[in-house]
Motif scaffolding. Structure first.
Motif, PDB file in Angstrom:
ATOM      1  N   THR A  55     -27.895  32.408 -54.816  1.00  9.86           N
ATOM      2  CA  THR A  55     -27.052  31.261 -54.998  1.00  9.86           C
ATOM      3  C   THR A  55     -27.589  29.951 -54.819  1.00  9.86           C
ATOM      4  O   THR A  55     -27.495  28.956 -55.060  1.00  9.86           O
ATOM      5  CB  THR A  55     -25.728  31.498 -54.298  1.00  9.86           C
ATOM      6  OG1 THR A  55     -25.226  32.932 -54.252  1.00  9.86           O
ATOM      7  CG2 THR A  55     -24.808  30.551 -54.331  1.00  9.86           C
ATOM      8  N   GLU A  56     -28.465  29.871 -53.418  1.00 10.78           N
ATOM      9  CA  GLU A  56     -28.946  28.704 -53.016  1.00 10.78           C
ATOM     10  C   GLU A  56     -30.155  28.360 -54.107  1.00 10.78           C
ATOM     11  O   GLU A  56     -30.379  26.960 -54.263  1.00 10.78           O
ATOM     12  CB  GLU A  56     -29.600  28.759 -51.454  1.00 10.78           C
ATOM     13  CG  GLU A  56     -29.937  27.480 -51.204  1.00 10.78           C
ATOM     14  CD  GLU A  56     -30.600  27.524 -49.756  1.00 10.78           C
ATOM     15  OE1 GLU A  56     -30.779  28.495 -49.140  1.00 10.78           O
ATOM     16  OE2 GLU A  56     -30.913  26.204 -49.273  1.00 10.78           O
TER      17      GLU A  56
ATOM     18  N   ASN B 275     -25.809  29.704 -43.471  1.00  9.07           N
ATOM     19  CA  ASN B 275     -27.111  30.082 -43.042  1.00  9.07           C
ATOM     20  C   ASN B 275     -27.990  29.734 -42.083  1.00  9.07           C
ATOM     21  O   ASN B 275     -28.904  30.168 -41.482  1.00  9.07           O
ATOM     22  CB  ASN B 275     -27.934  30.054 -44.299  1.00  9.07           C
ATOM     23  CG  ASN B 275     -27.484  30.985 -45.588  1.00  9.07           C
ATOM     24  OD1 ASN B 275     -27.209  32.225 -45.369  1.00  9.07           O
ATOM     25  ND2 ASN B 275     -26.977  30.069 -46.505  1.00  9.07           N
TER      26      ASN B 275
ATOM     27  N   ALA C 137     -32.819  35.089 -36.311  1.00 10.07           N
ATOM     28  CA  ALA C 137     -32.486  33.826 -36.979  1.00 10.07           C
ATOM     29  C   ALA C 137     -31.833  34.258 -38.517  1.00 10.07           C
ATOM     30  O   ALA C 137     -31.928  35.152 -39.098  1.00 10.07           O
ATOM     31  CB  ALA C 137     -33.636  33.081 -37.158  1.00 10.07           C
ATOM     32  N   GLY C 138     -31.116  33.377 -39.033  1.00 12.00           N
ATOM     33  CA  GLY C 138     -30.691  33.359 -40.348  1.00 12.00           C
ATOM     34  C   GLY C 138     -29.086  33.319 -40.338  1.00 12.00           C
ATOM     35  O   GLY C 138     -28.449  33.796 -41.638  1.00 12.00           O
TER      36      GLY C 138
ATOM     37  N   THR D 121     -28.598  23.827 -40.083  1.00 12.72           N
ATOM     38  CA  THR D 121     -29.232  22.734 -40.933  1.00 12.72           C
ATOM     39  C   THR D 121     -27.995  22.413 -42.218  1.00 12.72           C
ATOM     40  O   THR D 121     -27.749  21.656 -42.868  1.00 12.72           O
ATOM     41  CB  THR D 121     -30.543  23.077 -41.609  1.00 12.72           C
ATOM     42  OG1 THR D 121     -31.301  23.283 -40.350  1.00 12.72           O
ATOM     43  CG2 THR D 121     -30.924  22.108 -42.453  1.00 12.72           C
TER      44      THR D 121
ATOM     45  N   PRO E 215     -35.986  30.166 -40.982  1.00 16.66           N
ATOM     46  CA  PRO E 215     -35.603  31.115 -42.022  1.00 16.66           C
ATOM     47  C   PRO E 215     -34.877  32.576 -41.234  1.00 16.66           C
ATOM     48  O   PRO E 215     -35.219  32.602 -40.207  1.00 16.66           O
ATOM     49  CB  PRO E 215     -36.735  31.260 -42.562  1.00 16.66           C
ATOM     50  CG  PRO E 215     -37.732  31.363 -41.704  1.00 16.66           C
ATOM     51  CD  PRO E 215     -37.364  30.282 -40.821  1.00 16.66           C
ATOM     52  N   ASN E 216     -34.574  33.357 -42.076  1.00 15.83           N
ATOM     53  CA  ASN E 216     -34.222  34.770 -41.696  1.00 15.83           C
ATOM     54  C   ASN E 216     -35.502  35.469 -41.667  1.00 15.83           C
ATOM     55  O   ASN E 216     -36.016  36.090 -42.500  1.00 15.83           O
ATOM     56  CB  ASN E 216     -33.415  35.332 -42.904  1.00 15.83           C
ATOM     57  CG  ASN E 216     -33.018  36.892 -42.467  1.00 15.83           C
ATOM     58  OD1 ASN E 216     -33.691  37.594 -41.735  1.00 15.83           O
ATOM     59  ND2 ASN E 216     -32.038  37.284 -43.214  1.00 15.83           N
TER      60      ASN E 216
ATOM     61  N   THR F 160     -23.095  36.584 -50.949  1.00 18.23           N
ATOM     62  CA  THR F 160     -23.289  37.384 -49.913  1.00 18.23           C
ATOM     63  C   THR F 160     -24.061  36.835 -48.673  1.00 18.23           C
ATOM     64  O   THR F 160     -24.878  36.174 -48.805  1.00 18.23           O
ATOM     65  CB  THR F 160     -24.439  38.592 -50.434  1.00 18.23           C
ATOM     66  OG1 THR F 160     -24.056  38.759 -51.869  1.00 18.23           O
ATOM     67  CG2 THR F 160     -24.496  39.779 -49.898  1.00 18.23           C
ATOM     68  N   PRO F 161     -23.372  37.261 -47.446  1.00 22.57           N
ATOM     69  CA  PRO F 161     -24.133  36.609 -46.324  1.00 22.57           C
ATOM     70  C   PRO F 161     -24.929  37.436 -45.744  1.00 22.57           C
ATOM     71  O   PRO F 161     -25.307  38.749 -46.075  1.00 22.57           O
ATOM     72  CB  PRO F 161     -22.740  36.506 -45.480  1.00 22.57           C
ATOM     73  CG  PRO F 161     -21.744  37.590 -45.736  1.00 22.57           C
ATOM     74  CD  PRO F 161     -22.223  37.973 -47.137  1.00 22.57           C
ATOM     75  N   ASN F 162     -25.503  37.056 -44.522  1.00 28.40           N
ATOM     76  CA  ASN F 162     -26.431  37.750 -43.768  1.00 28.40           C
ATOM     77  C   ASN F 162     -25.372  38.609 -42.934  1.00 28.40           C
ATOM     78  O   ASN F 162     -24.990  38.314 -41.652  1.00 28.40           O
ATOM     79  CB  ASN F 162     -27.026  36.842 -42.680  1.00 28.40           C
ATOM     80  CG  ASN F 162     -28.066  37.721 -41.702  1.00 28.40           C
ATOM     81  OD1 ASN F 162     -28.156  38.812 -41.424  1.00 28.40           O
ATOM     82  ND2 ASN F 162     -29.117  37.080 -41.309  1.00 28.40           N
TER      83      ASN F 162
ATOM     84  N   ALA G 182     -36.182  24.926 -42.651  1.00 27.03           N
ATOM     85  CA  ALA G 182     -35.402  25.301 -41.464  1.00 27.03           C
ATOM     86  C   ALA G 182     -35.791  26.565 -41.011  1.00 27.03           C
ATOM     87  O   ALA G 182     -36.587  27.463 -41.678  1.00 27.03           O
ATOM     88  CB  ALA G 182     -33.963  25.133 -41.784  1.00 27.03           C
TER      89      ALA G 182
ATOM     90  N   ASN H 297     -31.913  31.123 -48.654  1.00 28.16           N
ATOM     91  CA  ASN H 297     -31.070  32.332 -48.099  1.00 28.16           C
ATOM     92  C   ASN H 297     -30.250  33.210 -48.954  1.00 28.16           C
ATOM     93  O   ASN H 297     -29.717  34.300 -48.702  1.00 28.16           O
ATOM     94  CB  ASN H 297     -29.817  31.142 -47.406  1.00 28.16           C
ATOM     95  CG  ASN H 297     -30.444  30.556 -46.227  1.00 28.16           C
ATOM     96  OD1 ASN H 297     -31.132  31.105 -45.314  1.00 28.16           O
ATOM     97  ND2 ASN H 297     -30.461  29.193 -46.404  1.00 28.16           N
ATOM     98  N   SER H 298     -30.372  32.745 -50.415  1.00 24.37           N
ATOM     99  CA  SER H 298     -29.669  33.728 -51.262  1.00 24.37           C
ATOM    100  C   SER H 298     -29.998  33.097 -52.777  1.00 24.37           C
ATOM    101  O   SER H 298     -30.641  32.215 -52.943  1.00 24.37           O
ATOM    102  CB  SER H 298     -28.172  33.576 -51.104  1.00 24.37           C
ATOM    103  OG  SER H 298     -27.823  32.156 -51.394  1.00 24.37           O
TER     104      SER H 298
ATOM    105  N   ALA I 101     -29.157  41.848 -46.607  1.00 20.66           N
ATOM    106  CA  ALA I 101     -28.853  40.685 -47.165  1.00 20.66           C
ATOM    107  C   ALA I 101     -28.985  39.498 -46.431  1.00 20.66           C
ATOM    108  O   ALA I 101     -29.117  39.494 -45.160  1.00 20.66           O
ATOM    109  CB  ALA I 101     -27.356  40.685 -47.590  1.00 20.66           C
ATOM    110  N   GLY I 102     -29.385  38.326 -46.971  1.00 21.51           N
ATOM    111  CA  GLY I 102     -29.586  36.946 -46.279  1.00 21.51           C
ATOM    112  C   GLY I 102     -30.944  36.467 -46.568  1.00 21.51           C
ATOM    113  O   GLY I 102     -31.397  35.602 -45.750  1.00 21.51           O
TER     114      GLY I 102
END
Lengths: 350, 350
Positions: free
Chosen positions: B69-70, A66, A195-196, A69, B237-238, A236-238, B235, B66-67, B195-196
């Motif tokens: 999951t995080e 992500n 960003a992201g 960092t 962010p998205n 699930t990513p960006n 950090a 970020n998710s 997503a993200g």
């Protein structure tokens, strides 16, 4: 008035990004399954275009996280059981060391100030860190470590895993693939993306090393690597940024990396000349060899006025980082910043 | 042919997202500093609109990660020194438990199958976990735990930090703020965003608790909370997704959450009726009270054919999760899915 962002990140979007965003929405990409064939094809395309642009050799892979960092976190979790070594040339290269310390590691620093040359030949090799980090471009100070210097670092630490921060140095920076084990960057700098997204590129042999060490109980590098090799991520990513990265790399490949690099050097020369000729500006890093090419930092007693004057023209340039706010100005020199833009800015400030 | 995504996530974009994306690019938002006033205003706007939509009480705050999951990772890092308890109603509610195990915690599960009612009154309180997790909607199976059931869980564990997964349940789900300490969701489900982005909403008293426990050396909850209270993230962010979330919540507020909820129930009823009347479809979760309202899951011997038939019409519905692939179909019922769309789909399948 339309603003142009010459900040070192988030920075100006690469000029093709708005069109690619529209196309992504049109084809429904944000709604696709991140496990489906269509998205895996996007992942593979992005790898192919990025690796072509940076001339990444066979046997290397990439992981999408992500942010840079998060790369720091996963790097330390997976590869440092005891000692890490950090070449500190500013706030960001120091922060990865602080992360290591916070995660209970024996984090050692080699601090190099803006007045000093790097001199890797003098680095102590009395201890053997598992991981060594250093920044090709330190975004906070504009301290630049060229690939030749990185190769000297490798000679001092032939066995250590070397991780190169090229967050704000790519795509200009030529990574010395024989001297590092991995490098990483984030989307919102030189690639001109929202960003992201953090991208971590590495020798696949690192995965074996991580398995042998077996110190990360969670987010294991070998699992990340395994997913990457099937064009997937663990969570699930960006997806949007992964798509945009591939498209922007394709655009840059069409233009040619040599053209982009020579324009970057031309623009950097204009800005460096400005720093030398302008009575209220001084390059912050003293030695010419260690001055950044991609985010140029000057100290100035009138930094805030100069920044404000530029802002009136729609040119948003960066102020000093943290304690240097009000004392520095930082000018990003990324592919999204045209020659005409930098010429105009330098003319105005001269 | 334009596709409509009825997958449980990533899913159909909310219909206003393309316009907001265009506007974000127009105003240069992706290039703004994430530490600057303009972006802090966006952060504050998003909080205000989200909290209005969900009727979040005073004394609550939110963190952008970020998710989802995080969120699991930071939750366990910060709040579990020894024992966690997980109500497992499917693969996702099990995965947070597996994370806790991988992170060296004593993770205990209460497994509830698709054939069982929840019966919180029978949950053992012989041990006192620091954290209890459960899913309002388990995306993999469509097992639904209503707010009334969550309140019963709270009665059994009055002192435990209860974290509610509403990843695919919001904005429909009415969070019982008096019965949980925090809840979280990701952008690409009910809010119809790319997503993200993971959003973690919590009682601010959790920060004090984290400080007292002091078990997370890295990414400390109290630091995350501190940054959030000044409209910032640790950090970069998205930023794009944070902006879009605020704008979509504003649109939903204009429409009214009651309207959105009653439409969601209407559409869920249509789909549930289909599951009951169609000879090749069976609701996977047996007890009516525990059947999902926002991602409806049916088992079917002809799941793949039905999914393929829908795809020919441009309706992309979800297949079964993991081992249930080929055996289930999953239909998301989010605000981005119009009444007309669901009526058309149900008519076609009837």
């Amino acid at each position: 008035m339309k603003n142009f962002y010459l900040t070192p990140g988030p920075s100006q979007l690469y000029h093709t990004v708005p069109d690619h965003l529209r196309e992504a929405v049109k084809i429904g990409l944000p709604s696709w399954s991140h496990r489906g064939k269509d998205f895996k094809d996007v992942y593979a395309f992005t790898r192919q275009q990025l690796f072509k642009l940076l001339d990444v050799p066979e046997g290397w892979e990439m992981i999408f996280l992500n942010s840079a960092t998060e790369v720091w976190e996963r790097l330390i979790q997976n590869f440092v059981s005891d000692t890490s070594l950090h070449v500190v040339t500013g706030a960001f290269s120091e922060r990865v060391s602080l992360f290591a310390g916070a995660m209970g590691k024996n984090n050692r620093n080699i601090v190099v100030t803006e007045n000093e040359a790097l001199e890797p030949e003098k680095f102590s090799s009395g201890y053997s860190p598992e991981v060594l980090t250093l920044a090709g471009n330190e975004t906070s100070t504009g301290y630049w470590i060229s690939k030749e210097e990185v190769k000297k670092v490798r000679q001092r630490f032939p066995e250590t895993l070397i991780a190169l921060d090229v967050v704000s140095a790519l795509p200009h920076y030529e990574v010395p693939f024989d001297a590092v084990d991995c490098f990483y960057f984030s989307a919102q700098k030189g690639f001109g993306l929202p960003a992201g997204l953090g991208v971590w590129v590495y020798k696949r042999s690192m995965s074996e090393k991580a398995k042998l060490q077996g110190i990360a109980p969670y987010r294991q590098f070998s699992r990340l690597d395994e997913m990457a090799s099937s064009d997937q991520t663990l969570a699930t990513p960006n997806m949007l940024d992964i798509y945009l990265l591939g498209k922007v790399c394709e655009d840059m490949n069409r233009r040619g990396i040599q053209m982009i690099r020579s324009e970057t050097i031309y623009k950097a020369t204009l800005i460096k000349n400005l720093f030398q000729s302008h009575e209220a500006l001084q390059p912050f890093v003293k030695h010419h060899d260690f001055q950044s090419v991609t985010s140029l930092v000057a100290s100035s007693p009138t930094a805030e006025e100069l920044i404000a004057q530029c802002a009136e023209k729609g040119w948003i340039i960066g102020s000093g980082y943290a304690a240097f706010k009000g004392k520095h100005l930082r000018i990003a020199n990324f592919p999204a910043h045209s020659k005409e833009l930098i010429e105009g800015l330098v003319d105005f400030l001269s």
